[in-house]
Design a protein around this motif. Sequence first.
Motif, PDB file in Angstrom:
ATOM      1  N   SER A 129     -13.813  57.009 -38.895  1.00 37.77           N
ATOM      2  CA  SER A 129     -13.651  57.934 -38.000  1.00 37.77           C
ATOM      3  C   SER A 129     -11.994  57.252 -38.290  1.00 37.77           C
ATOM      4  O   SER A 129     -12.203  55.995 -38.651  1.00 37.77           O
ATOM      5  CB  SER A 129     -13.498  57.750 -36.797  1.00 37.77           C
ATOM      6  N   ASP A 130     -11.152  57.754 -38.241  1.00 34.74           N
ATOM      7  CA  ASP A 130     -10.015  57.122 -38.128  1.00 34.74           C
ATOM      8  C   ASP A 130      -9.137  56.259 -37.087  1.00 34.74           C
ATOM      9  O   ASP A 130      -9.220  55.208 -37.088  1.00 34.74           O
ATOM     10  CB  ASP A 130      -8.528  57.748 -37.918  1.00 34.74           C
ATOM     11  N   GLU A 131      -9.888  55.906 -35.704  1.00 33.02           N
ATOM     12  CA  GLU A 131     -10.200  54.932 -34.986  1.00 33.02           C
ATOM     13  C   GLU A 131     -11.129  53.308 -34.880  1.00 33.02           C
ATOM     14  O   GLU A 131     -10.512  52.657 -35.265  1.00 33.02           O
ATOM     15  CB  GLU A 131     -10.898  55.840 -33.490  1.00 33.02           C
ATOM     16  N   GLU A 132     -11.697  54.144 -36.018  1.00 33.30           N
ATOM     17  CA  GLU A 132     -12.595  52.919 -36.463  1.00 33.30           C
ATOM     18  C   GLU A 132     -11.722  51.726 -37.242  1.00 33.30           C
ATOM     19  O   GLU A 132     -12.294  51.588 -37.510  1.00 33.30           O
ATOM     20  CB  GLU A 132     -13.775  53.687 -36.672  1.00 33.30           C
ATOM     21  N   ARG A 187      -0.150  52.810 -36.998  1.00 34.26           N
ATOM     22  CA  ARG A 187      -0.865  52.474 -35.792  1.00 34.26           C
ATOM     23  C   ARG A 187      -1.493  51.027 -35.442  1.00 34.26           C
ATOM     24  O   ARG A 187      -1.221  49.906 -34.713  1.00 34.26           O
ATOM     25  CB  ARG A 187      -1.670  53.825 -35.646  1.00 34.26           C
TER      26      ARG A 187
END
Length: 324
Positions: free
Chosen positions: A75-78, A119
């Motif tokens: 995922s983006d967060e990962e 980010r």
Amino acid sequence: MSDTTGRALALLDLLQTHRHWPGPELATRLGVTERTVRRDVERLRDLGYRIESMPGAAGGYRLEAGSALPPLLLSDEEAVAIAVGLRVAATQRLVGGPDTTLTALAKLQQVLPAVLRRRVEAIADAVQATGIASGSSVPTEVLAELALACRDHERVRFRYTSAAGEETTRRVEPYALAPADRHWYLLCRDLEKNDWRTFRVDRLSGVEHTRVLFEPKPLTPEQIEEFIWVATSWVRTAVEANAVVELPLAAFQNAMGQWAQGAEAVDAARTRWPVGGREVRETMYGLSWIPTGVDYTTDLAEPQRSELREILERMLRALDGSGA
């Protein structure tokens, strides 16, 4: 999994492993025709991978960053979490495994969209690793670009600012990145000098990929370690002098190995070699490594010249005296 899907995944793995692949080489590695490679590239493009095609004899394929994260099993967060961890690790003084960290970071940043890169930068800037000695600040992007060039054996061009503040443009064949003495160093072949050189990465900027590949000269781990050791020892010192040695430059370089760094020919029979240290005893130690039986002169200035003479005179008296 169908043969087509498996082959496309194998192609993707190759594209992520190297920055640039010639079409014929991809076809050979996959055991298919170049036409099949072109079809598989189109399938990957349909899945969201941005693959650049370059025509001509030196053409081929390269994987570029797109507007969205390609369909990895993250995922983006990962992806951000992994990139932050790699970024923090890569900018610290690592005890071991720097190559693995840098190549993993280079591979991830190669496909990371700009919004996720921002980010990563914001989070990583706020994260401070503890228990590791602080060193010079090195942009992760520079490390990643150099890591890609080392991995792909691609010549690069960059600007370099010496310790004295002199800026030059260098063309090199990058070989390895290594952390040492709180700094990162690039070991490479300098194309202008036609010799090995080491550069502090924090003094390096404007890395340009030339897309010219080269065949690296083999080096053992011990040779790499010696190059980096010489680089960490080669700094401006409080006591500096030149030794003019009665040896041609090539013979001196052959005798001194990597420690001949900085030597230059005075004429066909003599070589000038800079030597120094934090105090006169270190300068004396450096001079002692000039090959046995070879005469030399030095311009060591006062008061260090008189100090060194006094040390040597006491040594001679001690040697001439009767032993206990």
